[in-house]
Scaffold this motif. Structure first.
Motif, PDB file in Angstrom:
ATOM      1  N   UNK A  15      68.694  55.834 -22.219  1.00 15.64           N
ATOM      2  CA  UNK A  15      69.231  55.110 -23.383  1.00 15.64           C
ATOM      3  C   UNK A  15      68.489  55.504 -24.654  1.00 15.64           C
ATOM      4  N   UNK A  16      67.169  55.658 -24.571  1.00 13.44           N
ATOM      5  CA  UNK A  16      66.392  56.054 -25.744  1.00 13.44           C
ATOM      6  C   UNK A  16      66.807  57.455 -26.204  1.00 13.44           C
ATOM      7  N   UNK A  17      66.990  58.364 -25.261  1.00 10.77           N
ATOM      8  CA  UNK A  17      67.422  59.716 -25.623  1.00 10.77           C
ATOM      9  C   UNK A  17      68.821  59.695 -26.234  1.00 10.77           C
ATOM     10  N   UNK A  18      69.720  58.917 -25.647  1.00  7.10           N
ATOM     11  CA  UNK A  18      71.078  58.819 -26.189  1.00  7.10           C
ATOM     12  C   UNK A  18      71.053  58.298 -27.622  1.00  7.10           C
ATOM     13  N   UNK A  19      70.255  57.260 -27.860  1.00  7.70           N
ATOM     14  CA  UNK A  19      70.185  56.679 -29.205  1.00  7.70           C
ATOM     15  C   UNK A  19      69.570  57.663 -30.198  1.00  7.70           C
ATOM     16  N   UNK A  20      68.544  58.397 -29.750  1.00  7.76           N
ATOM     17  CA  UNK A  20      67.942  59.394 -30.623  1.00  7.76           C
ATOM     18  C   UNK A  20      68.912  60.514 -30.949  1.00  7.76           C
ATOM     19  N   UNK A  21      69.693  60.921 -29.971  1.00  7.71           N
ATOM     20  CA  UNK A  21      70.702  61.959 -30.196  1.00  7.71           C
ATOM     21  C   UNK A  21      71.809  61.454 -31.114  1.00  7.71           C
ATOM     22  N   UNK A  22      72.204  60.212 -30.924  1.00  5.30           N
ATOM     23  CA  UNK A  22      73.246  59.636 -31.777  1.00  5.30           C
ATOM     24  C   UNK A  22      72.785  59.578 -33.229  1.00  5.30           C
ATOM     25  N   UNK A  23      71.521  59.236 -33.441  1.00  6.57           N
ATOM     26  CA  UNK A  23      70.958  59.215 -34.792  1.00  6.57           C
ATOM     27  C   UNK A  23      71.082  60.591 -35.443  1.00  6.57           C
ATOM     28  N   UNK A  32      60.140  77.587 -32.702  1.00 11.06           N
ATOM     29  CA  UNK A  32      59.497  76.875 -31.606  1.00 11.06           C
ATOM     30  C   UNK A  32      60.364  75.707 -31.147  1.00 11.06           C
ATOM     31  N   UNK A  33      60.177  75.309 -29.892  1.00 12.25           N
ATOM     32  CA  UNK A  33      60.987  74.235 -29.340  1.00 12.25           C
ATOM     33  C   UNK A  33      60.888  72.948 -30.130  1.00 12.25           C
ATOM     34  N   UNK A  34      59.677  72.562 -30.513  1.00  9.54           N
ATOM     35  CA  UNK A  34      59.521  71.319 -31.273  1.00  9.54           C
ATOM     36  C   UNK A  34      60.211  71.418 -32.626  1.00  9.54           C
ATOM     37  N   UNK A  35      60.187  72.604 -33.234  1.00 11.18           N
ATOM     38  CA  UNK A  35      60.859  72.782 -34.519  1.00 11.18           C
ATOM     39  C   UNK A  35      62.367  72.605 -34.369  1.00 11.18           C
ATOM     40  N   UNK A  36      62.928  73.080 -33.265  1.00 10.09           N
ATOM     41  CA  UNK A  36      64.357  72.849 -33.013  1.00 10.09           C
ATOM     42  C   UNK A  36      64.651  71.347 -33.017  1.00 10.09           C
ATOM     43  N   UNK A  37      63.799  70.568 -32.348  1.00 10.16           N
ATOM     44  CA  UNK A  37      64.018  69.124 -32.268  1.00 10.16           C
ATOM     45  C   UNK A  37      63.812  68.449 -33.622  1.00 10.16           C
ATOM     46  N   UNK A  38      62.858  68.939 -34.389  1.00 10.24           N
ATOM     47  CA  UNK A  38      62.603  68.344 -35.702  1.00 10.24           C
ATOM     48  C   UNK A  38      63.708  68.687 -36.695  1.00 10.24           C
ATOM     49  N   UNK A  39      64.095  69.956 -36.731  1.00 10.70           N
ATOM     50  CA  UNK A  39      65.104  70.382 -37.696  1.00 10.70           C
ATOM     51  C   UNK A  39      66.489  69.821 -37.372  1.00 10.70           C
ATOM     52  N   UNK A  40      66.727  69.511 -36.113  1.00 10.62           N
ATOM     53  CA  UNK A  40      68.007  68.899 -35.736  1.00 10.62           C
ATOM     54  C   UNK A  40      67.997  67.388 -35.951  1.00 10.62           C
ATOM     55  N   UNK A  41      66.833  66.838 -36.309  1.00  9.58           N
ATOM     56  CA  UNK A  41      66.608  65.409 -36.582  1.00  9.58           C
ATOM     57  C   UNK A  41      66.559  64.560 -35.315  1.00  9.58           C
ATOM     58  N   UNK A  44      63.986  64.553 -33.240  1.00  9.81           N
ATOM     59  CA  UNK A  44      62.611  64.043 -33.235  1.00  9.81           C
ATOM     60  C   UNK A  44      62.490  62.843 -34.178  1.00  9.81           C
ATOM     61  N   UNK A  45      63.083  62.961 -35.347  1.00 10.62           N
ATOM     62  CA  UNK A  45      63.051  61.866 -36.322  1.00 10.62           C
ATOM     63  C   UNK A  45      63.707  60.614 -35.748  1.00 10.62           C
ATOM     64  N   UNK A  46      64.830  60.802 -35.069  1.00 13.60           N
ATOM     65  CA  UNK A  46      65.518  59.660 -34.476  1.00 13.60           C
ATOM     66  C   UNK A  46      64.676  58.972 -33.417  1.00 13.60           C
ATOM     67  N   UNK A  47      64.006  59.744 -32.580  1.00 18.69           N
ATOM     68  CA  UNK A  47      63.153  59.160 -31.542  1.00 18.69           C
ATOM     69  C   UNK A  47      61.951  58.447 -32.152  1.00 18.69           C
ATOM     70  N   UNK A  48      61.390  59.009 -33.211  1.00 16.96           N
ATOM     71  CA  UNK A  48      60.253  58.357 -33.878  1.00 16.96           C
ATOM     72  C   UNK A  48      60.670  57.023 -34.491  1.00 16.96           C
ATOM     73  N   UNK A  49      61.824  56.962 -35.109  1.00 16.53           N
ATOM     74  CA  UNK A  49      62.307  55.715 -35.713  1.00 16.53           C
ATOM     75  C   UNK A  49      62.516  54.646 -34.638  1.00 16.53           C
TER      76      UNK A  49
END
Length: 341
Positions: free
Chosen positions: A173-181, A320-329, A331-336
């Motif tokens: 659920x957390x991953x789904x919500x982060x992806x939805x964001x 880098x893998x983390x940059x993919x997650x950050x630039x796609x937002x 990572x930001x969604x999961x942090x929020x």
């Protein structure tokens, strides 16, 4: 004539002496014979011969003389590991392949392939014993996962609430919500050993990793993410416009994630035709997210040069893998979500 005769005799004696000193060693006879039994799949006999070879010559070698002008490579620990793997004796296979790895003589790629096969076979065997048959709504994700363009580990604190028991469905659920964001509305679930894989829809992105905006992000020619099929993705990308495309796979599991050395091609992708599920079933979601669980994101990146070219799988990615997650937002969604508790 006498000097000529003496020289010829001396040459013959030297050659004979060298040939005698280069007689086939006993360890090689065992090693060579073990290959015959490996080909015949008589693993027990092959193992016995390999152990005899090791008793005579314990150290592996990339090149060793076995006779007059005859040389061979000698990797008995790797061969023993593969033989035990064929018998389903995973602990013994792991031990010998690890020994081959620690020696530093056997080619690393072959050792890694051995270890990957051990992980895959042992986990699948465990799964068959504990969850048979597979839940029909959740197909298996390829395991070990194919070589990715990039990878990143998602910190546990972004996925769970501190001090509270967490189930796999909570992490999903957390991953789904982060992806939805981040704008990912279509995802699919697959089974992996002791966990699940969550796969995003293929998207187009800028060279710096940022997702494209609006309709440009989701190409109309690409299939919806009701199935995970790189074969169909590649076919669709063949007619797509020039650009960069990616699929992100989140692996949540308590076992080590070791990618296979095999790169993705059209033929490889044909095996990825199973249909994914739109939700995690209770048989998996109700499992505890333990301290051993991790979440690894694998990024599969493609570049379409033009409509007249095959889409190229890129490995490694320039991002880098983390940059993919950050630039796609993502990572930001999961942090929020983590800050909200």
């Amino acid at each position: 004539m006498k000097p000529v005769f003496l020289r010829a005799s001396l040459a013959i004696l030297i050659i004979a002496s060298y040939a005698a000193s280069a007689a086939t060693p006993k360890w090689y006879e065992y090693y060579r014979l073990s290959k015959t039994y490996v080909e015949a799949q008589q693993w027990d006999v092959a193992i016995e011969l390999l152990k005899k070879a090791i008793a005579e010559r314990p150290q592996s070698s990339r090149k060793v003389r076995v006779g007059f002008l005859r040389w061979t490579s000698y990797y008995p620990y790797l061969d023993l590991g593969m033989a035990y793997l064929a018998l389903g004796k995973f602990d013994e296979a792991q031990s010998y392949c690890s020994q081959a790895q620690s020696e530093g003589i056997t080619p690393l790629e072959r050792v890694n392939d051995c270890l990957v096969q051990i992980d895959s076979s042992s986990l699948k065997s465990e799964h068959v014993r504990s969850l048979s048959p597979y839940p029909p709504e959740i197909p298996e994700f390829p395991w070990p996962p194919p070589k990715a363009s990039a990878q990143a580990t998602v910190p546990t604190n972004l996925l769970v609430r501190s001090g509270r028991p967490t189930l796999l469905k909570d992490v999903a659920k957390r991953l789904e919500d982060g992806l939805l964001y981040a704008g990912y509305e279509e995802n699919s679930y697959f089974y992996i050993p002791r966990g699940f894989a969550l796969v995003t829809r293929v998207e187009q992105f800028y060279p710096d990793g940022r997702s494209k905006e609006g309709a440009k992000r989701w190409a109309d020619t690409l299939p919806p993410q009701t199935s995970f099929s790189l074969a169909s993705y590649l076919k669709a990308l063949f007619t797509a416009e020039k650009g960069y495309y990616r699929i992100i796979v989140f692996l949540v599991t308590s076992v080590p994630v070791r990618q296979s050395s095999q790169e993705i091609s059209r033929d490889d992708a044909n095996a990825w035709l199973n249909r994914g599920a739109n939700m995690l079933p209770p048989s998996i979601g109700s499992l505890q997210f333990s301290k051993d669980h991790t979440c690894v994101a694998l990024v599969y990146e493609f570049e379409q040069m033009s409509r007249d070219h095959e889409p190229a799988f890129k490995s490694p990615s320039l991002i880098l893998g983390r940059m993919h997650l950050q630039q796609s937002r993502i990572w930001e969604g999961l942090e929020r979500l983590a800050r909200q508790g």
